[in-house]
Write a protein that holds these residues in place. Structure first.
Motif, PDB file in Angstrom:
ATOM      1  N   LEU A 101       6.756   3.935  -3.478  1.00 19.25           N
ATOM      2  CA  LEU A 101       5.905   3.486  -2.339  1.00 19.25           C
ATOM      3  C   LEU A 101       4.933   2.733  -2.509  1.00 19.25           C
ATOM      4  O   LEU A 101       4.644   1.516  -2.745  1.00 19.25           O
ATOM      5  N   LEU A 102       4.143   3.098  -4.102  1.00 20.68           N
ATOM      6  CA  LEU A 102       3.141   2.076  -4.532  1.00 20.68           C
ATOM      7  C   LEU A 102       4.245   0.375  -4.967  1.00 20.68           C
ATOM      8  O   LEU A 102       3.176  -0.361  -4.739  1.00 20.68           O
ATOM      9  N   GLU A 135      12.231   8.195   4.030  1.00 20.49           N
ATOM     10  CA  GLU A 135      12.389   9.443   4.990  1.00 20.49           C
ATOM     11  C   GLU A 135      11.757  10.703   3.911  1.00 20.49           C
ATOM     12  O   GLU A 135      11.549  11.276   4.706  1.00 20.49           O
ATOM     13  N   LYS A 136      11.786  10.604   3.156  1.00 14.85           N
ATOM     14  CA  LYS A 136      10.975  12.028   2.028  1.00 14.85           C
ATOM     15  C   LYS A 136       9.787  11.950   2.409  1.00 14.85           C
ATOM     16  O   LYS A 136       8.786  13.396   3.053  1.00 14.85           O
ATOM     17  N   TYR A 137       8.521  10.866   3.023  1.00 16.15           N
ATOM     18  CA  TYR A 137       7.734  10.932   2.384  1.00 16.15           C
ATOM     19  C   TYR A 137       7.110   9.696   3.490  1.00 16.15           C
ATOM     20  O   TYR A 137       6.745   8.885   2.991  1.00 16.15           O
ATOM     21  N   ALA A 141       4.264   7.084   3.158  1.00 16.21           N
ATOM     22  CA  ALA A 141       4.253   5.396   2.965  1.00 16.21           C
ATOM     23  C   ALA A 141       3.606   4.489   3.659  1.00 16.21           C
ATOM     24  O   ALA A 141       3.358   3.817   3.374  1.00 16.21           O
ATOM     25  N   GLU A 142       3.630   5.341   4.831  1.00 13.11           N
ATOM     26  CA  GLU A 142       2.836   4.686   6.071  1.00 13.11           C
ATOM     27  C   GLU A 142       1.178   4.039   5.963  1.00 13.11           C
ATOM     28  O   GLU A 142       0.690   3.314   5.984  1.00 13.11           O
ATOM     29  N   TYR A 143       0.788   5.713   5.559  1.00 11.29           N
ATOM     30  CA  TYR A 143      -0.724   5.388   4.972  1.00 11.29           C
ATOM     31  C   TYR A 143      -0.925   4.140   3.797  1.00 11.29           C
ATOM     32  O   TYR A 143      -2.103   3.398   3.830  1.00 11.29           O
ATOM     33  N   ILE A 144      -0.369   4.834   2.775  1.00  9.05           N
ATOM     34  CA  ILE A 144       0.104   3.687   1.811  1.00  9.05           C
ATOM     35  C   ILE A 144      -0.403   1.843   2.032  1.00  9.05           C
ATOM     36  O   ILE A 144      -0.458   1.188   1.422  1.00  9.05           O
ATOM     37  N   LYS A 145       0.560   1.954   3.016  1.00 11.99           N
ATOM     38  CA  LYS A 145       0.762   0.136   2.865  1.00 11.99           C
ATOM     39  C   LYS A 145      -0.095  -0.137   4.523  1.00 11.99           C
ATOM     40  O   LYS A 145      -0.901  -1.209   3.685  1.00 11.99           O
ATOM     41  N   GLN A 146      -1.148   1.261   5.022  1.00 13.90           N
ATOM     42  CA  GLN A 146      -1.587   0.755   5.950  1.00 13.90           C
ATOM     43  C   GLN A 146      -2.622   0.556   4.856  1.00 13.90           C
ATOM     44  O   GLN A 146      -4.091  -1.133   4.895  1.00 13.90           O
ATOM     45  N   GLN A 147      -3.227   1.435   3.489  1.00 14.70           N
ATOM     46  CA  GLN A 147      -4.268   1.184   3.599  1.00 14.70           C
ATOM     47  C   GLN A 147      -3.975  -0.560   2.416  1.00 14.70           C
ATOM     48  O   GLN A 147      -5.545  -1.105   1.945  1.00 14.70           O
ATOM     49  N   LEU A 148      -2.923  -0.288   1.879  1.00 14.28           N
ATOM     50  CA  LEU A 148      -3.048  -1.974   0.757  1.00 14.28           C
ATOM     51  C   LEU A 148      -3.380  -3.062   2.103  1.00 14.28           C
ATOM     52  O   LEU A 148      -3.470  -4.166   1.952  1.00 14.28           O
ATOM     53  N   GLY A 149      -2.816  -2.762   3.512  1.00 15.15           N
ATOM     54  CA  GLY A 149      -2.887  -4.280   4.093  1.00 15.15           C
ATOM     55  C   GLY A 149      -4.415  -4.093   4.448  1.00 15.15           C
ATOM     56  O   GLY A 149      -5.378  -5.522   4.914  1.00 15.15           O
ATOM     57  N   GLY A 174      -6.314   8.855  -3.371  1.00 13.36           N
ATOM     58  CA  GLY A 174      -6.108  10.106  -2.757  1.00 13.36           C
ATOM     59  C   GLY A 174      -5.441  11.054  -1.779  1.00 13.36           C
ATOM     60  O   GLY A 174      -5.202  12.278  -2.472  1.00 13.36           O
ATOM     61  N   GLU A 175      -4.714   9.877  -1.124  1.00 13.60           N
ATOM     62  CA  GLU A 175      -3.803  10.117   0.152  1.00 13.60           C
ATOM     63  C   GLU A 175      -2.500  10.893  -1.064  1.00 13.60           C
ATOM     64  O   GLU A 175      -1.848  11.955  -1.077  1.00 13.60           O
ATOM     65  N   ILE A 176      -2.273  10.239  -2.145  1.00 18.49           N
ATOM     66  CA  ILE A 176      -1.718  10.688  -2.471  1.00 18.49           C
ATOM     67  C   ILE A 176      -1.395  11.716  -3.995  1.00 18.49           C
ATOM     68  O   ILE A 176      -0.154  12.707  -4.029  1.00 18.49           O
ATOM     69  N   PHE A 177      -3.153  11.711  -4.515  1.00 21.66           N
ATOM     70  CA  PHE A 177      -3.150  13.486  -5.213  1.00 21.66           C
ATOM     71  C   PHE A 177      -2.740  14.384  -4.158  1.00 21.66           C
ATOM     72  O   PHE A 177      -2.658  15.533  -4.471  1.00 21.66           O
TER      73      PHE A 177
END
Length: 286
Positions: A101-102, A135-137, A141-149, A174-177
């Motif tokens: 995802l990252l 599909e698993k997470y 996935a959406e949070y990672i995309k949002q923060q990079l945005g 933080g969300e990933i951990f």
């Protein structure tokens, strides 16, 4: 700061000389286990984004949740003559998904900035690997995309606030951990947040001269001719972030993998950032 092929990772390392042979073998076992899992479940290309920061995630979550691991000894293309330990458990699957995802969303982010041919090719290859991890997470996935945005918007605005930009990347890490919602959630989020800040700040510092030459965004651009002042500022910021990460790790009262975790936090990471600040080369940091 965004650049063709740039991943912004690799700053959370061990100090090999302060580990026993057994401890080093176990650390490399987690790394090789992740590498193997990525290859078998997400294809050969996924291993290109393998990094030590995500390996640390496996080490600390495995220690916290005291998970049983599958340990095997196998040869690989990197060292075909000697069998290497491979350690795989349920955290390996989680970490592999986070790695995918990252990498995918970072490549997507790079295309907004540079639109480089290498990123285009890598992005196309990774598109097919994203589905399984998404599909698993999906929420992560959406949070990672949002923060990079959000980070991209701050960079477009040429924000000079190192707190704003590093906090955004810290939120992502933080969300990933956070592996699950339980009594450890806040400590893990704080660890990831502060390591994320450390990664972003050190990456910005290390890339300042190159970014300046190529006209790319960097939150430290006003310090281009104030190297000593910037070095002191970065030293303070990183010391605070690592101090907070260390405090939260200690509150977890870990016993398993403790010597490896202590090595990374108290020695490996410290030598890594000090060597960059002093423009040196620390050969023991891997």
């Amino acid at each position: 700061m965004s650049k063709e092929g740039k991943t912004m990772f690799g700053y959370v390392r061990i100090n090999k000389m302060d580990l026993t042979f057994r401890e080093f073998d176990y650390y490399k076992g987690y790394y090789c286990g992740l590498c193997k899992y990525l290859k078998e479940n997400h294809g050969e290309v996924s291993r290109l984004s393998l990094n030590y920061d995500i390996t640390f995630l496996i080490v600390i979550l495995t220690a916290l949740y005291k998970l049983d691991s599958d340990i095997t000894y196998e040869r690989c293309i990197a060292n075909p003559l000697k069998k290497k330990m491979r350690i795989v458990n349920e955290i390996t699957e989680y970490a592999a998904s986070m790695n995918i995802l990252l990498s995918y969303y970072k490549l997507e982010d790079n295309l907004y900035d540079d639109n480089g041919i290498k990123d285009k090719l890598a992005y196309e290859l990774y598109k097919g690997k994203l589905k399984k991890a998404y599909e698993k997470y999906p929420q992560k996935a959406e949070y990672i995309k949002q923060q990079l945005g959000n980070l991209r918007e701050l960079e477009k605005q040429e924000s000079k606030s190192i707190d704003k930009v590093s906090n955004t990347f810290g939120n992502l890490m933080g969300e990933i951990f956070v592996y699950k919602k339980d009594e450890y959630e806040q400590n893990l989020r704080n660890i990831g947040f502060n390591l994320g800040k450390y990664i972003y700040i050190l990456d910005a510092y290390e890339d300042l001269e190159e970014d300046n030459k190529k006209g790319r965004y960097n939150p430290f651009i006003d310090y281009i001719d104030k190297k000593e002042e910037l070095k002191n500022k970065v030293d303070r910021l990183i010391s605070m972030s690592l101090g907070m990460a260390t405090k939260n790790i200690e509150q977890l009262n870990l016993e398993f993998n403790k010597s490896i975790i202590d090595n990374i936090i108290y020695s490996g990471v410290y030598l890594r950032y000090k060597s960059i600040l002093e423009k040196g080369c620390e050969s023991n940091v891997q």
